[in-house]
Design a protein around this motif. Sequence first.
Motif, PDB file in Angstrom:
ATOM      1  N   GLY A 128       4.706   7.604   0.605  1.00 57.05           N
ATOM      2  CA  GLY A 128       5.756   6.622   0.897  1.00 57.05           C
ATOM      3  C   GLY A 128       5.448   6.053   2.276  1.00 57.05           C
ATOM      4  O   GLY A 128       5.526   6.769   3.273  1.00 57.05           O
ATOM      5  N   ASN A 139       5.094  12.609  -1.835  1.00 60.81           N
ATOM      6  CA  ASN A 139       5.602  13.150  -3.094  1.00 60.81           C
ATOM      7  C   ASN A 139       4.401  13.707  -3.845  1.00 60.81           C
ATOM      8  O   ASN A 139       3.318  13.109  -3.814  1.00 60.81           O
ATOM      9  CB  ASN A 139       6.274  12.069  -3.949  1.00 60.81           C
ATOM     10  N   ASP A 145       8.607  -1.172  -5.612  1.00 61.14           N
ATOM     11  CA  ASP A 145       9.783  -0.496  -6.187  1.00 61.14           C
ATOM     12  C   ASP A 145      11.025  -1.030  -5.469  1.00 61.14           C
ATOM     13  O   ASP A 145      10.958  -1.316  -4.278  1.00 61.14           O
ATOM     14  CB  ASP A 145       9.536   1.007  -5.948  1.00 61.14           C
ATOM     15  N   GLU A 162       7.689   3.500 -10.703  1.00 64.71           N
ATOM     16  CA  GLU A 162       6.332   2.958 -10.532  1.00 64.71           C
ATOM     17  C   GLU A 162       5.437   3.305 -11.734  1.00 64.71           C
ATOM     18  O   GLU A 162       4.634   2.482 -12.179  1.00 64.71           O
ATOM     19  CB  GLU A 162       5.679   3.520  -9.261  1.00 64.71           C
ATOM     20  N   TYR A 213       1.584  10.858  -3.904  1.00 63.38           N
ATOM     21  CA  TYR A 213       2.311   9.613  -3.637  1.00 63.38           C
ATOM     22  C   TYR A 213       2.622   9.561  -2.151  1.00 63.38           C
ATOM     23  O   TYR A 213       3.238  10.482  -1.614  1.00 63.38           O
ATOM     24  CB  TYR A 213       3.578   9.691  -4.489  1.00 63.38           C
ATOM     25  N   SER A 260       4.543   1.874  -1.569  1.00 61.68           N
ATOM     26  CA  SER A 260       4.182   3.184  -2.132  1.00 61.68           C
ATOM     27  C   SER A 260       2.724   3.140  -2.540  1.00 61.68           C
ATOM     28  O   SER A 260       2.281   2.159  -3.127  1.00 61.68           O
ATOM     29  CB  SER A 260       5.006   3.490  -3.384  1.00 61.68           C
ATOM     30  N   GLU A 298       8.014  -1.589   3.412  1.00 57.92           N
ATOM     31  CA  GLU A 298       7.690  -0.321   2.741  1.00 57.92           C
ATOM     32  C   GLU A 298       6.732  -0.551   1.580  1.00 57.92           C
ATOM     33  O   GLU A 298       6.786  -1.582   0.914  1.00 57.92           O
ATOM     34  CB  GLU A 298       8.970   0.346   2.236  1.00 57.92           C
ATOM     35  N   GLY A 300       5.474   8.174  -9.151  1.00 57.43           N
ATOM     36  CA  GLY A 300       6.795   7.581  -8.894  1.00 57.43           C
ATOM     37  C   GLY A 300       7.519   7.182 -10.165  1.00 57.43           C
ATOM     38  O   GLY A 300       6.921   7.002 -11.220  1.00 57.43           O
TER      39      GLY A 300
END
Length: 396
Positions: free
Chosen positions: A258, A272, A201, A279, A256, A183, A181, A276
Amino acid sequence: MRVHVLGSGGREHAMGWAFKKCGFEVHFYPGNAGTKRDGVNHPYKGLDALKDLSEDDLILPGSEEFLVEGVANLKKNVFGPVREAARLESSKVFAKEFMKKYGIRTPRFEIARNPDELREKLKRFSPPYVIKADGLARGKGVLIVSGEEEALEKGSKLINGQLIEGVKGPVVVDEYLTGEELSAIAVVNGRKFSIFPFVRDYKRLMDGDRGPNTGGMGSWGPVNIAESLLGKIEELFDRTLWGVEMEGLTYKGFLYLGLMIHDGEPFILEYNVRSGDPETEVIVAMNPAGFVETVLSAFRGEMKKLEPKCYAVDVVLASQGYPDTPLKGKEISLPEDGLIFFAGVEERNGRFVTAGGRVLHCMGTGATKEEARKRAYELAEAVQFEGKIFRRDIAS
Ligand code: AMP
Ligand code: GLY
């Protein structure tokens, strides 16, 4: 120009701190016990109360609720999208259909509006099953379950409003993807965007990525990524903003993505419409003046690139019981030096006490990741309060 920051967490404290450091007068709505050191706290009395703020000021929403409620529909000087564009975050059904329509890579999905539909749609997937609530669910709206029966049972409860308080309605069934993952956060104005340095994150509560999901237990940056991957991520931003334009909307603010990097390809798991947390704390600490300049330039439509000046690490101190039932009201003792962004902290009779799950963000910066990490952990050890918990493996 004054800056009005909306929200009460570490992200909002970090943004306000950076603007204060650059000589701006900063106001927080409602802020927390720490933001008072960097500006003026005001009780948050709803969006209408912001109507009279000067058009020459900048309004900077931290969390998504303000945008979903429509603060950018109310005022022009908001660095954030209008309500209709905020649906990219506030409705997963809207976001997934948007991505499908504009050919933006996201896991294969189906939408189920009732338990019968869910039973039928689940058959098109194999375990583990990923089921997502449509609306905002304070980070609790994604179920990942291994059995079809359990998926049907929990998913049906989610649809009927029996699983998460205040969350009811259609669900998205997503194909489960493995991978890493990542971001990606950018500042946006119309079709133009500038991606911030990448930040890792840590969402799980415990070391080694075990335990329940949380708002984030720490972060570090800048994370280097391959040029080829960066190009693919830029393409995702570009297509998204093209889609937004095709929908007749304009987008200004943070965006943002993800991402799940699966077989070298980035897939969007979620949008988003804000930056973050945690972040932002790291992005700000890597170059506070650069952050302010990047945001102000984007607000005016001139894009600048934020160059990190150092490594930064954020170790979150949470309160025992987080994320479900954090211990509150415990007195906090702080070291004299060190950069700390406040989150769940209240002031009572001149003393700081714990007032939420994530309490403080202990920041470390340095020329190397190891140096930044060492400083953040020295600070994390030096802070004292009953029930203090933190991960030991941030940036390791
Ligand atoms: P979201 O709020 O949609 O980002 O989902 C929260 C978390 O659930 C993500 O950070 C992932 O860890 C996990 N997740 C969501 N969708 C998927 C998927 N399609 N495949 C695997 N994991 C997922
Ligand atoms: N750190 C995850 C988020 O802000 O959504």
